[in-house]
Design a protein around this motif. Structure first.
Motif, PDB file in Angstrom:
ATOM      1  N   ASP B 872       0.958  -1.017   0.131  1.00 57.99           N
ATOM      2  CA  ASP B 872      -0.323   0.188  -0.283  1.00 57.99           C
ATOM      3  C   ASP B 872       1.013   1.247   0.177  1.00 57.99           C
ATOM      4  O   ASP B 872       0.180   1.871   0.657  1.00 57.99           O
ATOM      5  N   VAL B 873       1.931   0.816  -1.052  1.00 53.27           N
ATOM      6  CA  VAL B 873       2.756   2.168  -0.800  1.00 53.27           C
ATOM      7  C   VAL B 873       2.118   3.063  -1.650  1.00 53.27           C
ATOM      8  O   VAL B 873       1.921   2.880  -2.772  1.00 53.27           O
ATOM      9  N   PRO B 874       1.336   4.273  -1.448  1.00 52.97           N
ATOM     10  CA  PRO B 874       0.915   5.098  -2.755  1.00 52.97           C
ATOM     11  C   PRO B 874       2.524   5.451  -3.899  1.00 52.97           C
ATOM     12  O   PRO B 874       3.235   6.170  -3.655  1.00 52.97           O
ATOM     13  N   LEU B 875       1.681   5.119  -4.885  1.00 50.56           N
ATOM     14  CA  LEU B 875       2.828   5.602  -6.261  1.00 50.56           C
ATOM     15  C   LEU B 875       2.958   6.557  -6.614  1.00 50.56           C
ATOM     16  O   LEU B 875       2.768   7.254  -7.832  1.00 50.56           O
ATOM     17  N   ALA B 876       2.815   7.761  -5.811  1.00 51.91           N
ATOM     18  CA  ALA B 876       3.008   9.400  -6.267  1.00 51.91           C
ATOM     19  C   ALA B 876       3.682  10.269  -6.408  1.00 51.91           C
ATOM     20  O   ALA B 876       4.496  10.183  -5.134  1.00 51.91           O
ATOM     21  N   PRO B 877       3.776  10.994  -7.121  1.00 53.44           N
ATOM     22  CA  PRO B 877       5.670  11.762  -6.446  1.00 53.44           C
ATOM     23  C   PRO B 877       5.141  12.365  -5.350  1.00 53.44           C
ATOM     24  O   PRO B 877       3.653  13.114  -5.128  1.00 53.44           O
ATOM     25  N   PRO B 878       6.091  13.083  -4.464  1.00 58.06           N
ATOM     26  CA  PRO B 878       6.242  13.741  -3.592  1.00 58.06           C
ATOM     27  C   PRO B 878       5.186  14.665  -3.213  1.00 58.06           C
ATOM     28  O   PRO B 878       4.687  15.469  -2.778  1.00 58.06           O
ATOM     29  N   LEU B 879       5.695  15.874  -4.650  1.00 56.46           N
ATOM     30  CA  LEU B 879       4.770  16.636  -4.865  1.00 56.46           C
ATOM     31  C   LEU B 879       5.067  17.454  -5.872  1.00 56.46           C
ATOM     32  O   LEU B 879       5.464  17.701  -6.809  1.00 56.46           O
ATOM     33  N   LEU B 880       3.678  17.845  -6.745  1.00 59.12           N
ATOM     34  CA  LEU B 880       3.669  17.912  -8.249  1.00 59.12           C
ATOM     35  C   LEU B 880       3.673  19.646  -7.992  1.00 59.12           C
ATOM     36  O   LEU B 880       2.868  20.218  -7.477  1.00 59.12           O
ATOM     37  N   GLN B 881       4.952  20.006  -8.527  1.00 60.39           N
ATOM     38  CA  GLN B 881       4.973  21.073  -9.251  1.00 60.39           C
ATOM     39  C   GLN B 881       3.667  21.257 -10.571  1.00 60.39           C
ATOM     40  O   GLN B 881       3.713  21.149 -11.616  1.00 60.39           O
ATOM     41  N   GLN B 882       2.946  22.005  -9.481  1.00 57.92           N
ATOM     42  CA  GLN B 882       1.444  22.439 -10.666  1.00 57.92           C
ATOM     43  C   GLN B 882       1.909  23.400 -11.646  1.00 57.92           C
ATOM     44  O   GLN B 882       2.519  24.634 -11.380  1.00 57.92           O
ATOM     45  N   PRO B 883       1.271  23.061 -13.120  1.00 55.32           N
ATOM     46  CA  PRO B 883       1.650  23.966 -13.779  1.00 55.32           C
ATOM     47  C   PRO B 883       0.722  25.030 -13.874  1.00 55.32           C
ATOM     48  O   PRO B 883      -0.779  25.088 -13.516  1.00 55.32           O
ATOM     49  N   GLY B 884       0.877  26.335 -14.011  1.00 55.21           N
ATOM     50  CA  GLY B 884       0.505  27.426 -14.157  1.00 55.21           C
ATOM     51  C   GLY B 884      -0.786  27.719 -14.982  1.00 55.21           C
ATOM     52  O   GLY B 884      -0.585  27.541 -15.545  1.00 55.21           O
ATOM     53  N   GLY B 885      -1.778  27.766 -13.757  1.00 55.04           N
ATOM     54  CA  GLY B 885      -2.891  28.390 -14.914  1.00 55.04           C
ATOM     55  C   GLY B 885      -4.388  27.333 -14.686  1.00 55.04           C
ATOM     56  O   GLY B 885      -5.247  27.944 -14.665  1.00 55.04           O
ATOM     57  N   ARG B 886      -3.699  26.422 -14.123  1.00 52.09           N
ATOM     58  CA  ARG B 886      -4.968  25.569 -14.311  1.00 52.09           C
ATOM     59  C   ARG B 886      -5.559  25.905 -13.039  1.00 52.09           C
ATOM     60  O   ARG B 886      -6.775  24.973 -13.350  1.00 52.09           O
ATOM     61  N   HIS B 887      -5.460  25.722 -11.898  1.00 58.13           N
ATOM     62  CA  HIS B 887      -6.150  26.099 -10.813  1.00 58.13           C
ATOM     63  C   HIS B 887      -5.955  27.398 -11.078  1.00 58.13           C
ATOM     64  O   HIS B 887      -4.664  28.547 -11.269  1.00 58.13           O
ATOM     65  N   SER B 888      -7.162  28.366 -10.828  1.00 60.52           N
ATOM     66  CA  SER B 888      -6.681  29.896 -10.653  1.00 60.52           C
ATOM     67  C   SER B 888      -6.076  29.923  -9.109  1.00 60.52           C
ATOM     68  O   SER B 888      -6.020  30.979  -9.703  1.00 60.52           O
ATOM     69  N   GLY B 889      -6.389  29.614  -8.346  1.00 60.10           N
ATOM     70  CA  GLY B 889      -5.409  29.699  -6.707  1.00 60.10           C
ATOM     71  C   GLY B 889      -6.179  30.710  -6.098  1.00 60.10           C
ATOM     72  O   GLY B 889      -5.406  31.324  -5.274  1.00 60.10           O
ATOM     73  N   LEU B 890      -6.913  31.052  -6.771  1.00 66.31           N
ATOM     74  CA  LEU B 890      -7.753  32.437  -5.951  1.00 66.31           C
ATOM     75  C   LEU B 890      -8.368  31.744  -4.865  1.00 66.31           C
ATOM     76  O   LEU B 890      -8.375  32.341  -3.606  1.00 66.31           O
ATOM     77  N   ASP B 891      -8.949  30.203  -4.485  1.00 64.16           N
ATOM     78  CA  ASP B 891      -9.881  29.837  -2.871  1.00 64.16           C
ATOM     79  C   ASP B 891      -8.881  29.562  -2.770  1.00 64.16           C
ATOM     80  O   ASP B 891      -8.772  29.104  -0.683  1.00 64.16           O
ATOM     81  N   HIS B 892      -7.037  29.581  -2.911  1.00 66.22           N
ATOM     82  CA  HIS B 892      -6.163  29.556  -1.850  1.00 66.22           C
ATOM     83  C   HIS B 892      -5.901  30.779  -1.012  1.00 66.22           C
ATOM     84  O   HIS B 892      -5.335  30.830   0.088  1.00 66.22           O
ATOM     85  N   PHE B 893      -6.476  31.821  -1.353  1.00 61.47           N
ATOM     86  CA  PHE B 893      -6.102  32.789  -0.896  1.00 61.47           C
ATOM     87  C   PHE B 893      -7.204  33.334  -0.501  1.00 61.47           C
ATOM     88  O   PHE B 893      -8.215  33.367  -0.286  1.00 61.47           O
ATOM     89  N   ASP B 894      -6.550  34.351   1.078  1.00 54.58           N
ATOM     90  CA  ASP B 894      -7.921  34.365   2.019  1.00 54.58           C
ATOM     91  C   ASP B 894      -8.269  35.416   1.977  1.00 54.58           C
ATOM     92  O   ASP B 894      -8.099  36.247   0.890  1.00 54.58           O
ATOM     93  N   ALA B 895      -9.401  36.315   2.107  1.00 54.53           N
ATOM     94  CA  ALA B 895     -10.257  37.067   1.234  1.00 54.53           C
ATOM     95  C   ALA B 895      -9.465  38.480   1.265  1.00 54.53           C
ATOM     96  O   ALA B 895      -9.150  38.930   0.594  1.00 54.53           O
ATOM     97  N   VAL B 896      -8.953  38.764   2.764  1.00 57.15           N
ATOM     98  CA  VAL B 896      -8.425  39.907   3.017  1.00 57.15           C
ATOM     99  C   VAL B 896      -6.701  39.683   1.651  1.00 57.15           C
ATOM    100  O   VAL B 896      -6.802  41.171   0.738  1.00 57.15           O
ATOM    101  N   THR B 897      -6.298  38.754   1.536  1.00 62.04           N
ATOM    102  CA  THR B 897      -5.118  39.099   0.382  1.00 62.04           C
ATOM    103  C   THR B 897      -5.803  39.729  -0.884  1.00 62.04           C
ATOM    104  O   THR B 897      -5.479  40.017  -1.800  1.00 62.04           O
ATOM    105  N   TYR B 898      -6.968  38.607  -0.913  1.00 69.71           N
ATOM    106  CA  TYR B 898      -7.689  39.001  -2.651  1.00 69.71           C
ATOM    107  C   TYR B 898      -8.357  39.992  -2.190  1.00 69.71           C
ATOM    108  O   TYR B 898      -7.378  40.993  -4.028  1.00 69.71           O
ATOM    109  N   ILE B 899      -8.584  41.243  -1.639  1.00 72.02           N
ATOM    110  CA  ILE B 899      -8.847  41.981  -2.007  1.00 72.02           C
ATOM    111  C   ILE B 899      -7.693  43.428  -1.926  1.00 72.02           C
ATOM    112  O   ILE B 899      -7.595  43.955  -2.662  1.00 72.02           O
TER     113      ILE B 899
END
Lengths: 205, 1662
Positions: B872-899
């Motif tokens: 049951d060893v996950p065969l996933a890479p430790p961290l994928l560098q997300q290619p930019g633009g895939r996710h809008s990423g806005l949901d990662h920001f909190d409201a203050v930084t967003y505003i």
């Protein structure tokens, strides 16, 4: 002595103008000088110099070697106007006239340690075709009234230049009392390691 | 121990021995000629072994040589073949030999077959025996031992094989060999070899050809004899060797691993031995001696062919190096060539030291590494050349060296084995080339075996929501299914219920609140809460209503679609879909339901009423406010009108009319003044209407009270009509459906990695794949893409693409839910059967309306997750560098930084937003925003009503601005940066605050303060102090302007570029070539100009060439006077005897450096001397700006050297005579440095400024005016001196300011003037032409505006009412008495500012131009015809003079000296006339000459003077900038008297100061006498004093020898007066009995113009 509370810091520049890469030209020599701000004063060493004429060897073409040592110590009270090294390369053209082959400048590295700088060289371009032809014919190419212009930002917008070649300069930098005066230029942890490895890699090369 | 040379020698010896034995053997073989090849092969066997030994270590040169030889050999062979003489046999043998070796190398067994003859064995034994006799040398023995061993091994193997194979092999071996078809096998072996060699060194190939050709001519074709010899082993040595070489090479090629045998001895040994062996085979005893001789010769010859040609070529070039010797000589100074001669030991050792040999003393000394003697000598020589070179030498005089580090024996066992029995670990393993990887695309660690990553793609199936093959029923079915799905989700969420509950809760809370406080006065907070609650209730209600409405419409839609389906089924009489809708009815209690319904309506009504009431109240309040405003305005308006009326009342108007008018006005003005309209009162809300509204809405969105709740239930349990029963079109459709099948391709990073099986399309348009693909990935996942293909028969078409997001590393197989991804395609499909197609309009209505267009769409259900490995060893890479633009990423920001990020840093808005969205304050997600809001509310930090760009700036500030302001260091830095004069080039600002002293700022602060305080002490006159201030201010503004302009660069400032010479200049240059190299009359040439930046003190020198002088006053004999003493008689007789009239010399003083020429004789002396004066710039600043502002002047004084005999020493009578030398000042010329600097050279004859009276001297003319040639000179009065002054090196004068000044002139005029000036400059570059000038405000003004008749002071005119001549002179004198201050000095030479006459008179300082303009204007007002001359003069350079036309002659006035000259005066200082200016026009001089003498000043002549305003461009009527009238201040006699006293006092002090070692006595009597003279002098204008004056003085002072003179100066400051007095050198009289007399007289003129007279005399009592 008053080492505990210094009033100036010192910057020692050792190194050499190693050589140049001018694919088209041969028999070149190099002049150098330092340009520095009002708060700087050289305390020892030569501020200006001129190298021997070097020609390319048969085996390793494209490479001119001067190995011209630089050794100057500056004292200063203010990092503003940090010294810059201005090199200008001259050599004969096909008619034997001594013409300029390139100007270039670089800041003296700020961090202590060993640095190698490759300076891209350029010359001012003639303003128009006929000028170009005439200057080629008479052997009097456009030159800067003062090579130090290339180390300054002022007045450059009126010139057009074309690139020429490269000059390689190596520096060994030492500083004294900078930290005591509140200027911390020393490399931080990881950067230090990096510069170390880069030093190694250059050595390997 | 033994040098390699020794070893080689020994080896050679041994080899010779071996050779002899071999030779013997071969002799034997000769007898048995039948089997020649065997013997040869035996020899070769040995060689091959030895070759093996060394082949690995062959150097490239050797290989090259060998390859040449082999090639040559091959070519030769070809030749031989073609020679057709026994070639066949020849070839045969050759090839056989080759083959043998080939075989030998490959299989030793076969090799052995060739060694069938017993004699070989004996031979071996023999040879081994010879090898056995080893040398005593250790190394030698080692080598031989090894050779021995190898030989032994080979022999024993060979012998055993022989023993075995002898019986098998028939004796006639040669034949067998020949018959073998190895020849054919051999050929392909050679060919690649040759081919490879040919294409590698192409140039070599040609060279080889050369050689080959040469060889051919030498050798010719092999003869039959040769062939025979070849056959019988009597080969020529050369071919034999080379053939061997080929073989050796081939062997080498076969060799797979190199043997690590570094010892060159061994290698040499092996090679030489091999060669010897070869020669041994040849049985050639003669050849033995010079083993390698034939080889070398051969090689030499071949090379020679080539070298010869290249050598010739070099000889051609040799002529170029004639000058080379010189170069070498020069180089030899720098370069050092160490000689290779042995250095004597004495040099290497310290003096008086004997070499000491440690070895002799019994100490162990290691073996030194072998270095050739030459190299050692060179090194020693080089070292000795260096300092401290001796320390490199040991006591024994040799270079210190460590023992030889090279081990004598190899530490690694040599590899002798043949290939097959090579240790498998040492075998070369061939691996396929690996493709380079794109590093950035790979997951780190993916390449190594552990880090394999697996992506599981589970494609479970897909459902079409529309497909082209859908029948109409299918469309509806899909529709209903969709609606039902929606219904189910809604039902699941039950939003309506939630909202209803919330509403109830809110209502009850509100009610409770109201109940509790029961109408009592509610607190502010409570009221706030209540209002908030009611607002909330309202919102919730609205939300609930909309939800309810949606529910209801959905239900209605479902029912409607179901009805449509049913209708369709009925219509087409078959069923295609299994859908069935049941509606379940859920009965409710009618009573309670109705009750609830009514309650609801009531509650809503109540709320609405309250709301509308509230609204009404608000509106009412608003209305009231507005009404109030309106009324106020009305009242104001009325008041205004009343006022107006009162005004108009005075103009006889009735009250009634006013009243009317009032209304009229109010009506007419009303709309114009934007009168606020009278507000309308709001309507009262109608509650009946509200109820009606509520009920209407309720009936629309809610089920009727008592009505059963309908719950739809969709099932797929219906029957589908069998195909047979369907009409034809439907059958076709169904068949079409059956034919189709679908599959999906899986694309990973746009590469197809897998595809599903193709599955048939079901009639319900669902496809089930149910396949899981495990993708083992190396690259970073960029995209996962499923392509759905539809297959009809064999053709497949892409239906749609489904993009699947790359899963997070945490999404693992097993835990990942199957997701549905919608897809659609816009392909247009049409059918002729029942299928509805895609992208085709479709209608369910009978009349074809309400068309809808459906596109193929569907849902793909699949799942992508990271695989699980074993354990049951996950065969996933430790961290994928997300290619930019895939996710809008806005949901990662909190409201203050967003505003903040979107630039909405507005507290108010955030607050509003937060209250509106009713953020959950307990949600940690919102913590930051809540905190922000709290801060904003609590601290009353009202949100700033400005927009902040750098919100964090304050945090980055080191200190506050005040602190920064207080910091002295920063202030210093800032002032320097602003280029404030005091700090412009301040060096080394201290690093620390405490080191900056206040002293630094003292000057600056003082200057700032000085603006108000006037220092009268320095200026002696308050008015002048004021003027100085004013001037200072102008200067500063100009300089600031200049500093700005200095940062604008032109190309010519930065880059020096050759100008393109015009044809004319080219021609001139050509002409110049013909010029004599050394002309008879050399002229001064232009020197190279030096920019002033790299100069320092002492670099610049002022060169003053004093050529000659004319008309120097001569001593007047004091003879014919009564009361003369005997001495003067003697003097007079002396003078008569010696004819000494005067002995003048010139003294030049500059910057307190004084130089003088030699003394010449007579009134017209000729010195022709050059004086060099050092120049140092102020503060060592040699910039152009600084140089231009140098105020120093060069004083050129002419003195008379007078020698007095002080008397004869009584004691030694006649032996020694004591004389005293005195110098008497005769006159001076002063030239400002700025003039020299800007002119770069000054050349000409100057009028010497001589005093009006020179006591004891008179003009020569008075004595000898008879000489005829002096006529021209006598026209002018005064003394002249010819000078040439320049600066060495020549400095570049500063550029004038380029900035274009703004102007109020007409643009057309400006352009015309620019054109005019440009044309003038082109045609006559040396003639100054000025049409526009810059006034004190920095504006460009046309020059003619400056010329206007202006009244001179009336006092001056009144002085000579009847004598206009005198009046003119007086006016000119007045003008010249205004002090002159060159603009160059005051404005650092940046520009020439012209002040108007009134400004000039106020400033009391100005340039030549101002003087000239003033004078010209005066002349004009006096009714003269006057012009301004713009020209050049000496010494001032470009200047302005005044021209007047009087009595048919032109007079030229020098405005600064009040001198006038006739047009034909040779000594007129004006040299060039550029243009003339008057009030109407400007004329440019286009005559041939520029000198006034040769010119015609008639401006009407168009061919001589080019007018600016002509007929084509007429004078636009420019008004003058000058004032209409000049107002003068009256003469201030009191001030003059005061000034006079002060100057006298100061001068007396100064003179005493300058005579520090002598007492200064003042002769009062003389002083008073002199004082009386001075006003007379002033009255006469300083001209031509009568002799009477002198006589008077003489008579008064009797027996005193007096020398003195009056000086006249305009008054500006005290310093110039001091300078002038000092320069006369009166104070330098050192006679003991000298007395001085000093009288000062200040004559006042109007407007504070003073003429200062200083009478200076020295008296020596005789």
């Amino acid at each position: 002595m008053a080492t505990s509370n210094p009033t100036v810091f010192l910057l020692t520049v050792n190194g050499q103008i190693e050589g140049a890469n001018f694919p088209e030209y041969d028999n070149l020599y190099c002049k150098y000088c330092f340009v520095y701000g009002n708060d700087w004063a050289p305390t020892s060493g030569l501020e200006e110099g001129i190298t021997q004429i070097a020609s390319k060897s048969v085996q390793s073409s494209h490479k001119l070697i001067w190995n011209f040592p630089l050794e100057t110590t500056f004292k200063s009270t203010n990092p503003s106007g940090w010294p810059r090294l201005v090199v200008s390369v001259y050599g004969p053209d096909m008619f034997g006239n001594d013409v300029v082959r390139g100007y270039g400048a670089t800041h003296i590295p700020i961090t202590p340690g060993q640095h190698t700088r490759t300076i891209s060289m350029f010359v001012p371009a003639p303003t128009w075709r006929l000028q170009k032809f005439m200057s080629w014919l008479t052997g009097r190419r456009p030159e800067y009234t003062d090579p130090k212009v290339v180390a300054q930002g002022e007045g450059r917008e009126v010139t057009r230049v074309c690139s020429q070649g490269f000059v390689t300069v190596s520096f060994h930098i030492m500083t004294k009392d900078m930290k005591k005066l509140g200027y911390d230029t020393g490399p931080s942890g990881p950067a230090n390691a990096q510069s170390f490895t880069s030093g190694l890699s250059t050595e390997e090369q | 121990m033994a040098s390699p040379g020794d070893i080689r020698e020994k080896l050679k010896k041994k080899r010779r021995a071996l050779q002899e034995t071999l030779a013997k053997n071969s002799d034997e073989d000769d007898i048995q000629a039948l089997v020649p090849s065997t013997k040869m092969s035996k020899g070769k066997l040995q060689t091959t072994k030895q070759q093996e030994l060394q082949s690995s270590e062959e150097d490239p040169g050797e290989t090259l040589k060998r390859s040449f030889r082999a090639q040559r050999e091959r070519k030769k062979r070809l030749l031989q073949k073609s020679s057709a003489q026994e070639t066949h046999e020849d070839d045969g043998v050759e090839e056989v030999l080759s083959v043998q070796h080939h075989n030998e190398d490959e299989e030793s067994a076969e090799k052995a077959t060739t060694h069938s003859r017993p004699p070989t064995g004996s031979l071996r034994g023999h040879s081994s025996k010879t090898l056995h006799s080893p040398g005593s040398q250790h190394l030698d023995s080692f080598v031989t031992r090894r050779l021995e061993q190898r030989l032994k091994a080979a022999r024993s193997r060979g012998e055993t094989l022989q023993e075995r194979e002898v019986p098998l092999e028939p004796p006639s071996r040669l034949q067998g060999l020949r018959d073998r078809d190895t020849v054919t096998r051999f050929d392909p072996e050679v060919d690649p070899d040759r081919a490879g060699r040919h294409d590698a060194p192409l140039s070599l190939g040609t060279r080889v050809k050369f050689r080959e050709a040469a060889r051919r001519t030498e050798k010719g074709i092999p003869t039959a004899e040769e062939a025979y010899n070849f056959f019988t082993f009597s080969f020529e040595p050369e071919p034999e060797v080379s053939s061997k070489k080929t073989r050796r090479k081939r062997q080498k090629q076969k060799k797979t691993e190199g043997e690590d045998e570094d010892e060159e001895e061994e290698e040499e040994a092996a090679e030489e031995q091999e060669e010897e062996d070869a020669e041994g085979d040849n049985q050639d005893e003669i050849e033995d001696h010079g083993e390698e001789a034939p080889l070398v010769r051969d090689e030499g010859e071949d090379l020679f062919v080539i070298e010869q040609s290249s050598y010739d070529f070099l000889e051609m070039r040799k002529a170029e190096y004639v000058g080379y010797k010189k170069l070498v000589q020069r180089d030899s100074e720098i370069l050092f060539k160490p000689s290779f001669r042995t250095v004597p030991t004495s040099v290497k050792l310290p003096v008086n030291m004997k070499p000491r040999y440690l070895e002799d003393e019994g100490l162990y000394v290691g073996e030194r590494p072998p270095v050739s003697l030459t190299n050692e000598n060179i090194l020693e020589n080089r070292i000795l050349k260096m300092e401290e070179g001796k320390k490199w030498f040991g006591d024994d005089g040799r270079i210190m060296a460590l023992p030889d580090p090279i081990k004598e024996s190899s530490t690694r066992p040599p590899l002798f084995q043949m290939e097959e029995d090579l240790d498998p670990a040492l075998q070369t393993v061939y691996r396929k080339a690996l493709k380079s990887k794109y590093a950035n695309l790979y997951i780190s660690g993916a390449a190594d075996p552990e880090g394999d990553y697996q992506l599981d793609v589970d494609v479970s199936g897909l459902i079409f929501s529309h497909h082209p093959l859908f029948s109409r029923e299918h469309v509806l079915g899909a529709n209903i299914a969709q609606l039902y799905d929606q219904y189910l989700t809604r039902q699941h969420n039950n939003l309506t219920g939630h909202l209803t509950d919330k509403l109830h809760g809110l209502r009850s809370a509100l009610r409770n609140m109201l109940n509790i406080h029961g109408g009592q006065s509610l607190s502010q907070a409570m009221q706030q809460r209540i209002s908030e609650y009611s607002l909330e209730v309202r919102n919730t209600r609205q939300l609930r209503d909309s939800e309810q409405e949606k529910d209801r419409t959905l239900l209605k839609n479902i029912v409607k679609v179901w009805k449509e389906i049913k209708a369709l089924r009925d219509f087409q009489k078959y069923t295609n879909t299994p859908y069935k809708l049941f509606l379940r009815r859920e009965n409710v209690d009618r009573e309670t339901d109705e009750q609830e319904y009514e309650d609801e309506i009531l509650a809503e009504m109540r709320e609405l009423e309250a709301e509308s009431e509230e609204d009404y109240q608000r509106k009412l309040a608003e209305y009231k406010r507005q009404l109030e405003e309106w009324k106020l305005w009305r009242r104001k308006q009325r008041a205004k009108k009343k006022k107006k009326k009162k005004k108009t009342k005075g103009q006889s108007q009735d009250d009634t009319e006013e009243e009317d008018e009032d209304q009229d006005v109010s009506e007419s003005e009303g709309p114009a003044e934007d009168e606020p309209s009278k507000p309308e009162p709001p309507d009262k809300p109608e509650f009946d209407f509200i109820e009606q509204q509520v009920r209407e809405k309720a009936s629309r969105i809610r089920r009727k009270p008592g009505e059963a709740i309908l719950i739809p239930d969709l099932s797929a349990s219906g029957n589908i009509t069998a195909t047979e029963l369907c009409p034809r079109a439907e059958i076709a459709r169904r068949e079409d459906v059956a034919r189709r099948s679908l599959f999906a391709k899986i694309l990973y990073n746009d590469k197809e990695v897998s595809r599903t099986d193709s599955r048939a399309l079901n009639s319900d348009f669902r496809v089930h794949f149910g396949q899981i693909f495990n993708l083992k990935i190396v690259n970073c996942p960029q995209s996962i893409n499923l392509q759905v293909f539809e297959e009809v028969g064999t053709s497949s078409s892409l239906l749609a693409q489904v993009f699947i997001p790359v899963p997070e590393p945490t999404v693992l197989t097993g835990g990942a839910p199957v997701e549905e991804f919608e897809f659609s395609s816009n392909q247009r499909v049409m059918f002729d059967h029942e299928g509805v197609g895609s992208d085709v309009p479709l209608s369910f209505e009978a009349d074809g309306s309400n068309k809808q267009t459906l596109l193929t769409s569907g849902k793909m259900s699949c799942c992508v997750s990271w695989g699980l490995g074993e354990d049951d060893v996950p065969l996933a890479p430790p961290l994928l560098q997300q290619p930019g633009g895939r996710h809008s990423g806005l949901d990662h920001f909190d409201a203050v930084t967003y505003i903040g990020a979107s630039g909405l840093y507005d507290m108010k808005k955030i607050g509003e937003w937060a209250t509106q969205s009713r953020l959950d304050p307990n949600d940690p997600k919102n913590a930051s925003i809540m905190q922000l809001l709290k801060v904003a509310r609590s601290g009353e930090v009202t949100a700033p009503d400005y927009f902040r760009l750098e919100q964090l700036q304050e945090e980055f500030n080191f200190v506050t601005d005040e602190e920064l302001e207080r910091s002295k260091r920063f202030r210093l830095l800032r002032l320097r940066n602003q280029e404030v004069a005091e700090f412009r080039n301040y060096k080394c600002v201290p690093a620390l605050e405490r080191e900056v002293t206040d002293k630094v700022f003292q000057d600056y602060e003082k200057r700032l303060k000085e603006g108000e305080i006037i220092d009268t002490k320095e200026h002696l006159d308050s008015h002048r102090a004021l003027v100085a201030k004013y001037l200072q201010k102008i200067r500063e503004s100009v300089i600031n302007r200049f500093l700005l302009a200095k940062h604008h660069y032109l190309l010519s400032d930065v880059v020096i570029e050759e100008e393109i010479p015009s044809i004319g200049i080219l021609g001139l240059n050509l002409f110049k070539l013909a010029e004599p190299k050394r002309p008879l009359k050399p002229q001064r040439k232009e020197r190279k100009k030096v920019t002033a930046q790299n100069l320092s003190d002492g670099d610049i020198k002022l060169l003053i060439n004093i050529l000659r002088a004319y008309d120097i006053p001569v001593r007047r004999p004091q003879s014919n006077k009564p009361g003369q003493t005997s001495q003067t008689v003697i003097q007079a007789s002396d003078w008569l005897l010696n004819q000494v009239q005067v002995r003048p010399f010139v003294e030049v003083s500059f910057q307190r450096t004084v130089l003088q020429t030699t003394t010449a004789d007579g009134p017209n002396p000729c010195w022709n001397e050059e004086l060099q004066l050092p120049f140092s710039a102020p503060n060592g600043d040699y910039s152009a700006a600084s140089l231009q502002s140098v105020k120093d002047e060069v004083f050129i004084n002419i003195f008379d050297e007078v020698i007095f005999e002080t008397g004869v020493n009584d004691k030694d009578k006649g032996k020694s005579i004591h004389t005293r030398v005195e110098k008497h000042w005769l006159g001076s010329v002063k030239i400002p440095f700025s003039t020299i600097y800007s002119q770069s050279r000054i050349d000409g004859t100057f009028k010497v400024n001589t005093p009006a009276v020179l006591l004891g001297y008179s003009k020569e003319r008075s004595h000898s005016s008879t000489s005829g040639y002096d006529i021209s000179r006598s026209l002018s009065e005064g003394t002249f001196i010819t000078l040439f002054i320049t600066i060495e090196p020549q400095l570049v004068p500063g550029e004038s300011i380029r900035e274009k000044f703004d102007s109020q002139e007409d643009e057309r005029l400006l352009q015309a003037s620019e054109r005019f000036e440009r044309e003038a400059a082109q045609g006559y570059p040396d003639r100054p032409c000025i049409t526009t000038i810059i006034d004190l405000n920095g504006k460009t003004v046309f020059i003619t505006r400056y010329i206007r008749p202006l009244n001179p002071p009336q006092v001056l005119l009144d002085e000579f009412p009847n004598n206009p001549q005198e009046a003119t002179a007086l006016v000119a004198r007045f003008v010249s008495l205004i002090p002159s201050l060159p603009d160059r000095v005051s404005f650092s030479g940046v520009c020439d500012l012209w002040s108007t006459c009134d400004q000039f008179l106020t400033l009391l300082a100005g340039d030549e131009e101002e003087h000239a303009v003033l004078l010209c204007n005066y002349f004009l007002s006096m009714g003269k015809k006057a012009w301004l001359i713009i020209g050049t003069a000496i010494p001032e350079g470009p200047t302005a003079y005044v021209l007047t036309h009087e009595q048919n002659r032109y007079l030229i006035w020098n405005p600064s000296s009040s001198q006038f000259y006739g047009q034909y005066d040779t000594f007129c200082p004006l040299q060039t006339v550029g243009c003339l200016v008057n009030a109407d026009n400007v004329w440019f001089n286009i005559q041939e000459y520029t000198s006034p003498m040769t010119m015609i000043f008639d401006t009407t002549k168009a061919n001589l003077w080019k007018p600016f305003f002509s007929r084509s461009f007429s004078h636009p009527g420019l008004s003058s900038v000058q004032p209409e009238e000049l107002v003068y201040r009256r003469i201030d006699k009191a001030a003059a008297a005061e000034l006079q006293d002060r100057i006298e006092k100061i001068l007396k002090e100064k003179i005493m100061e300058w005579r520090p070692r002598h007492p200064t006595r003042w002769n009062r009597y003389c002083t008073t006498t002199l004082k009386q003279f001075l006003p007379k002098l002033e009255l006469s204008g300083g001209r031509d004093m009568t002799e009477g004056h002198r006589l008077e003085l003489q008579s008064l002072l009797g027996d005193n020898r007096i020398s003195g003179f009056p000086l006249n100066l305009p008054f500006s400051e005290i310093r110039p007066i001091e300078e002038a007095v000092y320069s006369t050198g009166v104070h330098n009289v050192h006679a003991s009995n000298v007395e001085f007399a000093l009288a000062v007289y200040v004559h006042p003129y109007p407007n504070n113009v003073f003429s200062v007279w200083v009478y200076l005399a020295s008296l020596v009592r005789t």
